[in-house]
Design an enzyme around this catalytic site. Structure first.
Site, PDB file in Angstrom:
ATOM      1  N   ASN A  39      33.511 -20.284  60.590  1.00  0.00           N
ATOM      2  CA  ASN A  39      34.069 -21.732  59.946  1.00  0.00           C
ATOM      3  C   ASN A  39      34.075 -22.215  58.969  1.00  0.00           C
ATOM      4  O   ASN A  39      34.985 -22.841  59.247  1.00  0.00           O
ATOM      5  CB  ASN A  39      33.122 -22.483  60.546  1.00  0.00           C
ATOM      6  CG  ASN A  39      32.775 -22.137  62.007  1.00  0.00           C
ATOM      7  OD1 ASN A  39      31.231 -21.664  62.131  1.00  0.00           O
ATOM      8  ND2 ASN A  39      32.999 -22.266  63.404  1.00  0.00           N
ATOM      9  N   ASN A  66      32.369 -15.993  66.841  1.00  0.00           N
ATOM     10  CA  ASN A  66      32.822 -15.612  67.826  1.00  0.00           C
ATOM     11  C   ASN A  66      34.738 -16.236  67.203  1.00  0.00           C
ATOM     12  O   ASN A  66      35.100 -16.262  67.918  1.00  0.00           O
ATOM     13  CB  ASN A  66      33.379 -16.740  69.206  1.00  0.00           C
ATOM     14  CG  ASN A  66      32.017 -17.883  68.192  1.00  0.00           C
ATOM     15  OD1 ASN A  66      31.418 -18.322  66.995  1.00  0.00           O
ATOM     16  ND2 ASN A  66      32.707 -19.378  69.053  1.00  0.00           N
ATOM     17  N   HIS A  67      34.619 -16.734  65.644  1.00  0.00           N
ATOM     18  CA  HIS A  67      35.865 -18.050  65.373  1.00  0.00           C
ATOM     19  C   HIS A  67      36.701 -16.965  64.552  1.00  0.00           C
ATOM     20  O   HIS A  67      37.595 -16.989  63.683  1.00  0.00           O
ATOM     21  CB  HIS A  67      35.945 -18.540  64.297  1.00  0.00           C
ATOM     22  CG  HIS A  67      35.655 -19.573  65.360  1.00  0.00           C
ATOM     23  ND1 HIS A  67      36.367 -20.702  66.426  1.00  0.00           N
ATOM     24  CD2 HIS A  67      34.120 -20.302  65.699  1.00  0.00           C
ATOM     25  CE1 HIS A  67      35.859 -21.613  67.605  1.00  0.00           C
ATOM     26  NE2 HIS A  67      34.326 -21.254  66.679  1.00  0.00           N
TER      27      HIS A  67
END
Length: 254
Positions: A39, A66-67
């Site tokens: 993030n 997941n990013h």
């Protein structure tokens, strides 16, 4: 014995700021520093600028989640051994999910894995990690398990108990109070927490998440501003066992 610091998800500019300013003040206390950077670029993924900030501050390894694919620059970054994405993406996905580092005459292997409950249905991390652990010369193994469900994280910890030195969860951004050494010697914490603005909704300005919950329409979240906090976990590992584990937390002064 290696002294390892794992820092939870760095969120946006405030997270990078507190990491950049605080880590150098304690870097010499640790032999190896791992940070989750999924993030770090505005809350969504990792780019070259944010990766360089984390590495220059003293990180030895950056893990993702997941990013991973939110910034195109990540394709170049994943060519580096010290930047990992979850190993259980399908075969042929760019990048790699584990790497072994030589540190002060010892070896430490970092594995990045991602859960499947309420996330993308990736390959089974339980089965897949068995194949990784069958390799020789791994030394002490640390796993960043990026997952949503606390039950899946806890199960993964016990699944690996005695086979790795540490399992610490990321993704939910809230530090958990279950820091302990499992019965067979693996250091464990369900979630390390995040490195970002304290008075936020998992790093985002509260207005966006509140609007999403109340109005039920898509809202673009913005990074919160204000005092940031660094959350992490300290582990002392040797011969693939954890001999000490504790939470670490630092909050910027007003």
């Amino acid at each position: 014995m290696l002294r390892v610091l794992f820092v939870g998800d760095v969120y946006g500019k405030p997270g990078r700021r507190v990491f950049k300013n605080h880590l150098p003040t304690l870097r010499d206390q640790f032999d190896f520093v791992i940070v989750n950077g999924e993030n770090a670029a505005g809350g969504f993924g990792l780019n070259k600028e944010s990766a360089r900030t984390l590495l220059d501050a003293g990180a030895d390894c950056i893990t993702l989640g997941n990013h991973t694919w939110d910034n195109r620059e990540v394709y170049d970054l994943l060519q580096e051994n010290h930047i990992l994405r979850p190993f259980n993406y399908p075969l042929g996905t760019p990048g790699h999910g584990m790497h072994t580092f030589d540190v002060k005459g010892e070896r430490i292997t970092v594995i990045n894995a991602m859960g499947r409950v309420w996330l993308d249905p990736l390959d089974d991390p339980f089965t897949g990690i068995n194949q990784l652990l069958a390799r020789e010369g791994l030394g002490s193994v640390f796993v960043d398990f990026h997952a949503e469900a606390t039950s899946e994280k806890t199960a993964f910890g016990f699944f690996l108990d005695g086979r790795v030195a540490g399992v610490v969860g990321t993704h939910t951004h809230i530090p958990t109070a279950d820091t302990r050494i499992l019965p067979k010697g693996t250091g464990y914490q369900t979630d390390a927490g995040m490195t970002g603005v304290l008075n936020s909704v998992i790093g985002a300005a509260p207005d966006g998440p509140i609007a999403k919950f109340v109005e039920k329409i898509p809202v673009r979240w913005s990074t919160a501003e204000g005092i940031a906090q660094l959350n992490g976990v300290v582990l002392h590992v040797e011969n693939n066992q954890c001999h000490h584990i504790e939470r670490y937390q630092y909050t910027e002064e007003q």
